[in-house]
Write a protein that holds these residues in place. Structure first.
Motif, PDB file in Angstrom:
ATOM      1  N   ILE A 197     -49.904 -22.201  22.060  1.00  0.00           N
ATOM      2  CA  ILE A 197     -50.672 -23.432  21.870  1.00  0.00           C
ATOM      3  C   ILE A 197     -49.813 -24.544  21.273  1.00  0.00           C
ATOM      4  N   PHE A 198     -49.041 -24.221  20.255  1.00  0.00           N
ATOM      5  CA  PHE A 198     -48.209 -25.247  19.604  1.00  0.00           C
ATOM      6  C   PHE A 198     -47.187 -25.829  20.565  1.00  0.00           C
ATOM      7  N   GLN A 199     -46.536 -24.962  21.343  1.00  0.00           N
ATOM      8  CA  GLN A 199     -45.544 -25.438  22.302  1.00  0.00           C
ATOM      9  C   GLN A 199     -46.177 -26.340  23.354  1.00  0.00           C
ATOM     10  N   SER A 200     -47.356 -25.952  23.828  1.00  0.00           N
ATOM     11  CA  SER A 200     -48.058 -26.765  24.821  1.00  0.00           C
ATOM     12  C   SER A 200     -48.403 -28.136  24.262  1.00  0.00           C
ATOM     13  N   PHE A 201     -48.885 -28.157  23.013  1.00  0.00           N
ATOM     14  CA  PHE A 201     -49.251 -29.429  22.389  1.00  0.00           C
ATOM     15  C   PHE A 201     -48.018 -30.298  22.169  1.00  0.00           C
ATOM     16  N   PRO A 245     -43.361 -39.074  18.772  1.00  0.00           N
ATOM     17  CA  PRO A 245     -44.791 -39.045  19.117  1.00  0.00           C
ATOM     18  C   PRO A 245     -45.682 -38.730  17.918  1.00  0.00           C
ATOM     19  N   LEU A 246     -46.740 -39.497  17.773  1.00  0.00           N
ATOM     20  CA  LEU A 246     -47.750 -39.373  16.718  1.00  0.00           C
ATOM     21  C   LEU A 246     -47.210 -39.662  15.317  1.00  0.00           C
ATOM     22  N   LEU A 247     -46.122 -39.014  14.927  1.00  0.00           N
ATOM     23  CA  LEU A 247     -45.615 -39.137  13.560  1.00  0.00           C
ATOM     24  C   LEU A 247     -45.180 -40.560  13.236  1.00  0.00           C
ATOM     25  N   SER A 248     -44.476 -41.203  14.158  1.00  0.00           N
ATOM     26  CA  SER A 248     -44.001 -42.570  13.917  1.00  0.00           C
ATOM     27  C   SER A 248     -45.172 -43.526  13.706  1.00  0.00           C
ATOM     28  N   PHE A 249     -46.230 -43.353  14.501  1.00  0.00           N
ATOM     29  CA  PHE A 249     -47.414 -44.199  14.350  1.00  0.00           C
ATOM     30  C   PHE A 249     -48.038 -44.012  12.972  1.00  0.00           C
ATOM     31  N   LEU A 250     -48.097 -42.771  12.507  1.00  0.00           N
ATOM     32  CA  LEU A 250     -48.681 -42.482  11.197  1.00  0.00           C
ATOM     33  C   LEU A 250     -47.799 -42.998  10.053  1.00  0.00           C
ATOM     34  N   PHE A 251     -46.496 -42.738  10.132  1.00  0.00           N
ATOM     35  CA  PHE A 251     -45.582 -43.146   9.065  1.00  0.00           C
ATOM     36  C   PHE A 251     -45.483 -44.673   8.966  1.00  0.00           C
ATOM     37  N   ILE A 264     -53.381 -41.622  23.783  1.00  0.00           N
ATOM     38  CA  ILE A 264     -52.892 -40.988  25.010  1.00  0.00           C
ATOM     39  C   ILE A 264     -52.045 -39.768  24.676  1.00  0.00           C
ATOM     40  N   GLU A 265     -51.246 -39.854  23.626  1.00  0.00           N
ATOM     41  CA  GLU A 265     -50.427 -38.711  23.223  1.00  0.00           C
ATOM     42  C   GLU A 265     -51.311 -37.527  22.813  1.00  0.00           C
ATOM     43  N   ILE A 266     -52.373 -37.804  22.058  1.00  0.00           N
ATOM     44  CA  ILE A 266     -53.285 -36.742  21.626  1.00  0.00           C
ATOM     45  C   ILE A 266     -54.028 -36.150  22.822  1.00  0.00           C
ATOM     46  N   ILE A 267     -54.546 -37.026  23.687  1.00  0.00           N
ATOM     47  CA  ILE A 267     -55.275 -36.562  24.873  1.00  0.00           C
ATOM     48  C   ILE A 267     -54.381 -35.671  25.732  1.00  0.00           C
ATOM     49  N   THR A 268     -53.152 -36.124  25.952  1.00  0.00           N
ATOM     50  CA  THR A 268     -52.221 -35.347  26.781  1.00  0.00           C
ATOM     51  C   THR A 268     -51.891 -34.013  26.125  1.00  0.00           C
ATOM     52  N   GLY A 269     -51.658 -34.029  24.813  1.00  0.00           N
ATOM     53  CA  GLY A 269     -51.352 -32.797  24.102  1.00  0.00           C
ATOM     54  C   GLY A 269     -52.481 -31.790  24.171  1.00  0.00           C
ATOM     55  N   VAL A 270     -53.703 -32.244  23.935  1.00  0.00           N
ATOM     56  CA  VAL A 270     -54.872 -31.349  23.966  1.00  0.00           C
ATOM     57  C   VAL A 270     -55.096 -30.802  25.377  1.00  0.00           C
ATOM     58  N   LEU A 271     -55.007 -31.680  26.379  1.00  0.00           N
ATOM     59  CA  LEU A 271     -55.218 -31.236  27.757  1.00  0.00           C
ATOM     60  C   LEU A 271     -54.111 -30.302  28.234  1.00  0.00           C
ATOM     61  N   PHE A 272     -52.900 -30.505  27.740  1.00  0.00           N
ATOM     62  CA  PHE A 272     -51.813 -29.590  28.089  1.00  0.00           C
ATOM     63  C   PHE A 272     -52.116 -28.179  27.573  1.00  0.00           C
ATOM     64  N   ILE A 273     -52.733 -28.115  26.385  1.00  0.00           N
ATOM     65  CA  ILE A 273     -53.126 -26.806  25.842  1.00  0.00           C
ATOM     66  C   ILE A 273     -54.167 -26.164  26.759  1.00  0.00           C
ATOM     67  N   ILE A 274     -55.184 -26.940  27.099  1.00  0.00           N
ATOM     68  CA  ILE A 274     -56.281 -26.414  27.921  1.00  0.00           C
ATOM     69  C   ILE A 274     -55.771 -25.947  29.277  1.00  0.00           C
ATOM     70  N   PHE A 275     -54.928 -26.758  29.910  1.00  0.00           N
ATOM     71  CA  PHE A 275     -54.467 -26.435  31.251  1.00  0.00           C
ATOM     72  C   PHE A 275     -53.347 -25.388  31.247  1.00  0.00           C
ATOM     73  N   SER A 276     -52.800 -25.082  30.080  1.00  0.00           N
ATOM     74  CA  SER A 276     -51.787 -24.028  30.001  1.00  0.00           C
ATOM     75  C   SER A 276     -52.397 -22.649  30.158  1.00  0.00           C
TER      76      SER A 276
END
Length: 272
Positions: free
Chosen positions: A5-9, A53-59, A78-90
């Motif tokens: 899951i982590f790798q997919s995300f 990805p994600l971290l730069s926006f938060l920092f 978009i990064e979150i959506i892609t990450g979550v969907l990559f998990i699902i489709f993996s």
């Protein structure tokens, strides 16, 4: 090789970062490769440390490190959506494949199909336009996918998956073009775009005849529900232009995720 899951995300949010580049640059005619990522406001090139990805926006608290202008929330979304969907489709499996070594390729095709539809959806939402280059890329990768499926397909399926995909693509385009022409005559104006017909044709190549019909049906149901709530909330008005690609993409992805045969069996059981 299995992917957790982590790798997919992680792969998903990195690909999502690239999809952001495509979504921004393609409509304005910029190369998606050069130049390096830059701030749309001040045009300063973004260093790698500010492009994580994600971290730069938060920092950076959602602001450019140079001009302090706000970064659109669409980027991390978009990064979150892609990450979550990559998990699902993996972890989605196909009925067609019997050769275990195909699994890494299956993930690759899953993610490719998903990424194409994410980019098409967000560009259509913002610009009411479906780039032909994305449709062409979808055709090419879809055809390659069919060739892999044809070679590795489960021995229980004797029919040609390649011919099914091609016939689904041609048939879907003809039917949707007829619907587009009929709706234009009825409403006295364009109700469906030419790009929607091409998108449906591309979906037909990936999903086959049964899958694309199911996908279109699901798309109309989702669109109807969305419009019902949007009208009640007064977010849209009668006669407003609504991008249809996101709904077609949702329908297509649901069919791809669950499989044509699973959905047909579900619909049949509900009828009983």
């Amino acid at each position: 090789m299995t992917i957790n899951i982590f790798q997919s995300f992680l792969i998903g949010i990195c690909i999502g970062s690239f999809l952001n580049v495509v979504i921004y640059r393609l409509p304005v005619g910029l190369s998606i490769i050069k130049p390096r990522s830059f701030c749309p406001k001040c045009k300063n090139k973004i260093p790698w440390s500010s492009n994580i990805p994600l971290l730069s926006f938060l920092f950076q608290k959602g602001k450019c490190s140079f001009c302090n202008s706000k970064i659109s929330f669409q980027y991390p979304l978009i990064e979150i959506i892609t990450g979550v969907l990559f998990i699902i489709f993996s972890f989605s499996s196909s009925y067609f494949y019997s050769f275990t070594l195909f699994v890494p390729f299956e993930n690759l095709f899953n993610w490719t199909f998903l990424s194409i539809l994410i980019v098409i959806s967000f560009i259509d939402i913002e610009h009411f336009w479906i780039p032909q280059s994305l449709i062409n890329f979808g055709y090419v990768t879809g055809l390659i996918n069919l060739l892999f499926v044809e070679f590795f397909k489960n021995e229980l399926f004797n029919e040609s998956i390649l011919l099914k995909g091609i016939s689904g693509s041609i048939g879907a385009y003809i039917i949707f073009e007829f619907l587009r022409f009929a709706s234009k005559l009825y409403f006295k104006k364009e109700a469906l775009g030419k790009g929607d017909s091409k998108l449906v044709s591309m979906l037909g190549l990936w999903l086959g005849p049964v899958g694309v019909v199911l996908g279109i049906g699901i798309a109309y149901v989702i669109a109807a529900i969305f419009l019902l709530f949007a009208f009640k909330a007064k977010k849209i008005k009668k006669g407003s232009i609504i991008p249809f690609a996101p709904f077609l993409s949702c329908g297509g992805l649901l069919v791809w995720l669950f499989g044509n045969y699973s959905l047909v069996n579900l619909i049949y059981s509900l009828q009983l």
